[in-house]
Design an enzyme around this catalytic site. Structure first.
Site, PDB file in Angstrom:
ATOM      1  N   PHE A 242       8.405  -0.765  12.919  1.00 44.80           N
ATOM      2  CA  PHE A 242       9.484   0.220  12.996  1.00 44.80           C
ATOM      3  C   PHE A 242      10.810  -0.412  13.422  1.00 44.80           C
ATOM      4  CE2 PHE A 242       5.418   2.267  14.204  1.00 44.80           C
ATOM      5  CZ  PHE A 242       5.218   2.975  13.036  1.00 44.80           C
ATOM      6  N   GLY A 469       2.169  -1.606   7.423  1.00 46.32           N
ATOM      7  CA  GLY A 469       1.591  -0.274   7.247  1.00 46.32           C
ATOM      8  C   GLY A 469       2.250   0.437   6.084  1.00 46.32           C
ATOM      9  N   GLY A 511      12.131  -3.130   1.748  1.00 46.79           N
ATOM     10  CA  GLY A 511      10.999  -4.005   1.431  1.00 46.79           C
ATOM     11  C   GLY A 511      10.268  -3.653   0.151  1.00 46.79           C
ATOM     12  N   LEU A 617       6.328   3.959  -6.514  1.00 45.37           N
ATOM     13  CA  LEU A 617       5.434   2.907  -6.999  1.00 45.37           C
ATOM     14  C   LEU A 617       3.976   3.276  -6.765  1.00 45.37           C
ATOM     15  CD1 LEU A 617       7.524  -0.082  -5.619  1.00 45.37           C
ATOM     16  CD2 LEU A 617       7.526   0.829  -7.951  1.00 45.37           C
ATOM     17  N   ASN A 618       3.697   3.837  -5.580  1.00 45.11           N
ATOM     18  CA  ASN A 618       2.343   4.303  -5.270  1.00 45.11           C
ATOM     19  C   ASN A 618       2.463   5.621  -4.510  1.00 45.11           C
ATOM     20  OD1 ASN A 618      -0.263   4.801  -4.502  1.00 45.11           O
ATOM     21  ND2 ASN A 618      -0.535   2.916  -3.303  1.00 45.11           N
ATOM     22  N   GLU A 692      11.997   5.102   5.317  1.00 45.59           N
ATOM     23  CA  GLU A 692      12.775   5.677   6.419  1.00 45.59           C
ATOM     24  C   GLU A 692      13.308   7.063   6.102  1.00 45.59           C
ATOM     25  OE1 GLU A 692      14.130   1.445   8.379  1.00 45.59           O
ATOM     26  OE2 GLU A 692      15.592   2.433   7.113  1.00 45.59           O
TER      27      GLU A 692
END
Lengths: 731, 212
Positions: A242, A469, A511, A617-618, A692
């Protein structure tokens, strides 16, 4: 690969693997407890000893003397390192305070020593026997007191102005002028910072828990004053970050120093209590917002001024970020000011800027809607903008906030909301609905990867990207599977090792999009190499079903790789598209809250949202990222508050019993809907960040629901029941 | 720099500013100066972990959690707080879930202990482990072994009629509701907040369709 023009059609658009709900490929390791986290790498550190860090007992001053005699004689002690015997150390440019104090102390619980012993129990015991005399100095710990005279913070866009705010605000028929405060917050990731350090000659390896591998190498190099080539950082599994693990902290630096002194590998984990005062936190803010609108609800004047504090040389919480971009309005002003405080280092926590900024702005919008007698959803819709309002020649790359608002309202049953507060009752509960927009910038970061195929047709991706995560393992595997035309179970993903190509790392919700774009680039390189090897046209060759095909010819990928295998490598770099277009992610949060009419207790009863973040994407891990953010928003709204002791300058409630984060019973079932959008300006993946977004605005939606439930407007987070009760007496 | 404190230092100040003694030592420590104190005697303890008999000689200060993680290298049980505040270290002792960080290993002589490693392995998952994967009941994975151990225990506790804070009739049989599951799981913190998905996983295993 340079990404400089909007993406055209590419193999990712096939969506055979990308975009499909995909269980995490690291799932079986994590649910069986066999994914090894940093402190658990006994396999790589035989004969290790244990280190325990001694933290400063004062927030500011000078170490007069350190008496280690008793500690040295304690059973099992191998070495003690303090500033006196640590050797010459530098301070990494990314660090505001040093990782080892001495002679000056910059903040409470700053490391002053590490004690190394044969066992953890011995090291912990001996650490208590280190006596430190301090010459204590006066510190500044109170933001409200330090606010007056705080200058504009250093950096870009810390003061922006368009039109004539003062005049437009004075002329506006409907105005809001309110000040909101948000407290210091702690990342409180479940895995405390931990490192195993081992030296081999003049080379050190750190098995650690870190979000940004290349930054970790850089900062260790600047601290230990040894070349980057002499440092290896390994961090394949991370128990949450985080933002708290963006930069190496004292566990890594002290483990390296301790291992050098003990001449053995040393394991160091911060105690939970050290996480809050030894590491970083999100700083408290004071935010003044002024909104002026005409009678139709169009914003004519908007100003957001924000204050936060940090150690000398530190940075601000940029809580006015979203106000520069979210709503239209011809006359605008933002100011970000920074006071000097001697609290532990303030730094990035999930959605720095927008997370606390939206807590204020989106309540101010609720207040404006009420003054206008207008529905809060409608107010946001009519103030939408498709261009950067400070720079109208700069359009948004893709912005669908209005769709999120309208679809969310419809799905949530917003039309059933009674706009008059305190009028809906369910037994002892006063029930209300609240909403807020979600907004978070989209950033893209240079990211590299190496991809290979072996003679069995197995595709292996290696990049120093991390998975905190966030689901990086899985979306990277999906990207490689899509690009190379193989099923997901034919892909191996290796992450978090500085021996791999440098990636974007995990931060700022960049990311997911950036690291998969880097894997895309490496796969394009690998496809070209394979095509050339086979004598195929690289532009025409297709990769599907484990085969490479061109015209009438088709070769098994395994065969194409041959006995020696074949690999490609590249780095995606981003050009001007993020300057030419405003890139951001959007959403709408909806909350139903109950407030106990007698005790003021608040329960979130329903929570849902619609989000726009480009290609998802997922959907499985993206949903989890969003519900995690929404839940952190519940924490920010109702409980999270790192309380400063104004005498000693430290966070008092420095553990999980005292610093409250949401638990199961605080969080209802959550509904998440993603818009099916693509943003071709962000990367070949056409995706944006989503890690976020779910947090930004969520707390305000809770606060607005509480107001609608009981009529108490609380502008000082968190909304604890003492504040509710005080207000209810007046309602 | 030698500013006087704003008020008289409390006990905490006195403790940190304790008496002066010999100068700071060199590193590694030279054993010549003063004799090192002997380590306290180790205490033998025997227990069964995941069906396997284990015998250890332990410093009496070693927690059950550290015995598992550092002495038996069963690192599936996690240390999130070491103070019984987060639940990441949850294991079964004699069929009941406990925070293994809050109990000393030597207190468990003869006990039967089950950890996450005793449930299933990759490729051969326990139904609860499989449900966590299916419903994405985790993100970073650090609290996950504790969540799974608690999930299994919670369903047993409801079946055994153990009431909770949200059970309306403590004399009756607790119902398998979302609220019961959430209350009983509240000792297991997940900062990634996969809560919504964890409840879905538990409900799936329990065969409870309308739990929300």
């Amino acid at each position: 690969m340079k990404f400089e023009t909007p993406a055209g059609t590419n193999p990712i658009d096939q969506r055979r693997v990308i975009g499909k709900p995909t269980p995490r490929i690291d799932g079986p390791l994590k649910v069986t407890g066999t994914a090894p986290y940093a402190f658990e790498r006994n396999d790589v550190a035989p004969g290790h000893a244990y280190g325990v860090i001694v933290g400063s007992a004062v927030a500011k001053g000078r170490i007069a003397r350190i008496d280690t005699a008793d500690a040295e004689r304690a059973p099992g002690v191998i070495a003690i390192v303090t500033r006196e015997n640590a050797g010459k150390l530098g301070k990494a440019k990314a660090h505001t305070a040093t990782m080892l104090a001495g002679p000056m102390v910059e903040h409470y619980d700053q490391a002053v020593a590490i004690v190394v012993a044969e066992t953890f129990e011995q090291a912990r015991d001996a650490a208590k026997r280190v006596r430190v005399d301090y010459a204590r100095a006066k510190g500044r710990y109170n933001l409200a007191a330090a606010k007056a005279g705080a200058p504009i913070a250093p950096g870009d866009k810390m003061k922006t102005a368009v039109g004539d705010f003062a005049r437009a605000f004075a002329a506006a028929p409907v105005t809001v002028d309110a000040t909101y405060t948000t407290p210091d917050q702690s990342h409180t990731m479940m895995e405390p910072h931990a490192t195993i350090a081992a030296w081999d000659g003049d080379t050190v390896t750190l098995w650690t828990s870190n979000q940004m591998i290349a930054w970790a190498v850089r900062d260790m190099s600047e601290t230990l004053l040894i070349p980057k080539e002499k440092i290896r950082v390994v961090s394949p599994y991370i128990g949450g970050g985080f933002g708290g693990k963006l930069w190496v902290r004292s566990d890594a630096v002290m483990a390296a120093l301790a291992a050098r002194a003990a001449k053995r590998p040393v394991k160091v984990a911060l105690a939970r209590q050290q996480v809050m005062n030894n590491t970083t936190h999100r700083p408290a803010t004071i935010q003044r917002i002024r909104l002026g609108a005409d009678k139709t609800g169009k914003i004519t004047a908007i100003a957001h001024q924000t204050w936060s504090g940090d150690l000398p040389g530190g940075g601000p919480e940029t809580a006015a970020n979203q106000t520069q971009l979210l709503y239209a309005g011809a006359n605008r002003l933002t100011e970000t000011r920074l006071a000097v405080l001697d609290l532990p280092e303030a730094n990035a926590m999930r959605a720095p800027g927008e997370a606390p900024g939206m807590m204020a702005l989106e309540v101010a919008m609720d207040e404006l809607a009420e003054k206008l007698g207008m529905d809060p959803v409608r107010l946001r819709v009519i103030n939408d903008t498709q261009v950067d309002p400070e720079k109208p020649e700069r359009p948004f790359s893709d912005r669908n906030l209005v769709r999120c608002l309208e679809e969310g309202a419809q799905r949530f049953g917003w039309s059933r909301r009674n706009p008059t507060p305190g009028t809906v009752r369910d037994g002892r509960w006063l029930v209300g609905m609240g909403m807020a927009a979600a907004f978070r910038n989209n950033m893209n970061m240079k990211s590299g990867a190496r991809v290979g195929v072996d003679r069995k047709g197995v595709v292996t991706v290696a990049t120093d990207m991390t998975d905190i995560g966030t689901g990086s393992y899985t979306i990277i595997a999906q990207t490689a599977a899509e690009m190379m035309g193989v099923p997901l179970d034919k892909v191996i993903v290796l992450l978090g090792d500085s021996r791999f190509p440098a990636s974007a790392g995990s931060g700022g919700q960049w990311g997911g999009n950036s690291s998969t774009a880097g894997v895309y680039a490496a796969c394009v390189d690998l496809r070209r190499r394979i095509a050339q090897k086979l004598g195929f046209d690289p532009d025409r060759a297709t990769f599907a079903d484990g085969k490479v095909s061109d015209g009438g010819r088709s070769v098994d990928l395994a065969k194409a790789a041959g006995d020696e295998g074949i690999s490609g490598e590249d780095t995606i770099e981003f050009g001007r598209l993020n300057d030419d277009y405003a890139q951001a992610t959007f959403g709408a949060h909806f909350v139903e809250a109950g407030v106990d009419a007698h005790t003021g207790e608040i329960r979130v009863r329903r929570m849902a949202g619609v989000y726009d973040a480009g290609r998802i994407l997922n959907p499985v891990s993206a949903r989890s990222q969003v519900i995690g953010g929404m839940s952190m928003g519940i924490g920010a709204a109702l409980m999270e508050d790192a309380v400063v002791d104004p005498r000693f300058g430290y966070f008092v409630n420095h553990d999980l019993a005292e610093y409250h984060v949401p638990v199961h019973l605080d969080v209802p079932h959550q509904e998440v809907v993603f818009l099916d959008t693509l943003d071709d300006k962000t990367s070949p993946m056409k995706a944006k960040g989503v890690g976020e977004l779910g947090l930004c605005g969520a707390a305000a939606a809770v606060a607005n629901a509480v107001y609608n439930a009981c009529g108490v407007r609380i502008r000082d987070y968190p909304l604890t029941l003492d504040k509710v009760l005080k207000g209810m007496a007046r309602v | 720099m030698n500013d006087k404190p704003a008020f008289t230092l409390s006990r905490r100040g006195a403790l940190v500013g304790g008496a002066a003694a010999a100068a700071a030592g060199a590193v590694p420590i030279d054993a010549g100066a003063a004799p090192a104190q002997p380590a306290p005697p180790a205490v033998p303890v025997r227990f069964t972990v995941n069906g396997k008999a284990r015998a250890l000689e332990l410093d009496p200060r070693v927690t059950l959690l550290d015995a598992l993680r550092e002495h038996l290298e069963l690192t599936g049980s996690k240390k999130g707080c070491d103070h019984g505040q987060c639940g990441a270290c949850t294991v079964m002792v004699e069929g009941k879930r406990i925070n293994s960080c809050l109990t000393l290993a030597v207190m468990h002589d003869g006990d039967d202990i089950t950890t996450i490693e005793g449930l299933g392995r990759p490729g051969d998952l326990h139904p609860m482990q499989a449900a966590f994967v299916k419903h994405d009941g985790f993100q970073c994975g650090y609290c996950t072994p504790g969540q799974i151990m608690s999930s299994i225990a919670v369903l047993e506790e409801i079946k055994d009629g153990v009431p909770s804070y949200v059970t309306a009739d403590v004399a009756g049989k607790p119902a398998l509701t979302g609220e019961e599951l959430r209350e009983r799981m509240s000792g297991n913190i997940c900062r990634c907040a996969a809560y919504s998905n964890i409840i879905a996983a538990i409900a799936d295993v329990a065969g409870a369709k309308d739990v929300a």
